[in-house]
Design a protein around this motif. Sequence first.
Motif, mmCIF file in Angstrom:
data_model
loop_
_atom_site.group_PDB
_atom_site.id
_atom_site.type_symbol
_atom_site.label_atom_id
_atom_site.label_comp_id
_atom_site.label_asym_id
_atom_site.label_seq_id
_atom_site.Cartn_x
_atom_site.Cartn_y
_atom_site.Cartn_z
ATOM 1 N N HIS A 1 3.464 0.653 -10.776
ATOM 2 C CA HIS A 1 3.559 0.316 -9.357
ATOM 3 C C HIS A 1 5.020 0.064 -8.947
ATOM 4 C CE1 HIS A 1 1.158 -1.871 -5.937
ATOM 5 N NE2 HIS A 1 1.944 -0.922 -5.483
ATOM 6 N N HIS B 1 6.481 -3.224 -0.266
ATOM 7 C CA HIS B 1 6.356 -3.541 -1.696
ATOM 8 C C HIS B 1 7.245 -4.718 -2.084
ATOM 9 C CE1 HIS B 1 4.162 0.296 -2.037
ATOM 10 N NE2 HIS B 1 3.598 -0.291 -3.073
ATOM 11 N N TRP C 1 -2.549 -1.893 3.982
ATOM 12 C CA TRP C 1 -2.150 -3.253 3.621
ATOM 13 C C TRP C 1 -2.988 -4.251 4.414
ATOM 14 C CZ3 TRP C 1 1.806 -3.641 -0.002
ATOM 15 C CH2 TRP C 1 2.508 -2.460 -0.253
ATOM 16 N N ASP D 1 -1.605 -5.188 -1.211
ATOM 17 C CA ASP D 1 -1.570 -3.725 -1.229
ATOM 18 C C ASP D 1 -3.001 -3.191 -1.413
ATOM 19 O OD1 ASP D 1 -1.068 -1.022 -1.796
ATOM 20 O OD2 ASP D 1 0.723 -1.481 -2.983
ATOM 21 N N HIS E 1 -3.419 2.764 -6.051
ATOM 22 C CA HIS E 1 -2.479 2.584 -7.177
ATOM 23 C C HIS E 1 -2.283 1.100 -7.495
ATOM 24 C CE1 HIS E 1 0.941 2.826 -3.963
ATOM 25 N NE2 HIS E 1 0.825 1.568 -4.328
HETATM 26 FE FE FE Z 1 1.686 0.034 -3.613
#
Ligand code: FE
Length: 224
Positions: free
Chosen positions: A27, A78, A126, A160, A164
């Motif tokens: 990630h 992120h 998100w 998130d 992934h």
């Molecule tokens: Fe992500």
Amino acid sequence: MTIILPDLPYRYDALAPVISETTMRFHHDKHHARYVEVGNLLLADKVPRPTDLEGIVRHAARAGEVKLFNNAAQAWNHGFFWACMSPNPAGPRGDLERTILEVFGDVADLKTAFVTEGINHFGSGWVWLVAKAGGLAVLSTHDAETVITQEGVTPLLVCDLWEHAYYLDHQNNRAAFLSSWWDGLVNWDFVEGQYAAAKGENEGWRYPEVEGKAEDKLRVNQAR
Ligand code: FE
């Protein structure tokens, strides 16, 4: 100006078992790194070059520069997401806790609202807790969309929702990921700091400083 890939504020294995070391390495080192890499390619010929990532995200949103927005906003989201987690969570406390009780009734009800919003969000994106208009709200954004382009909104917490983030550890069970994430990893000290920022008591979290030439910063300041 160069967008940097900030180090994680904890070890890669610090968030296990909710988020495994393997997930964190992919990630951060692959996904986040790729947004940074592509964002920098797209910024290479910009004059004047923006001096901070928040400025780049807002500029790209206003100008309709979709590819730059997607990569810059994903880099920002992120960085913020890493800061929202801690291997040793405690709280919420104080003024933040009082406001949560006023708005949601109970911290458990806020968890339900946050997890439900995340479960019901279709596809990638998100889920956020934000401060706006003196209150708190739970909302979700699609793909790279971020709340820092919204006037009067301060992000307090984000998770998130891209696969992934959780597929290696929880497969398709987003609900299990969100519930265990909430119970085990929320950095309430950070959320409290952001809430103080929403009240004007500090500047709030910013993406770690980028390298920039003094003359670039001067040009941008003069252009404002
Ligand atoms: Fe992500």
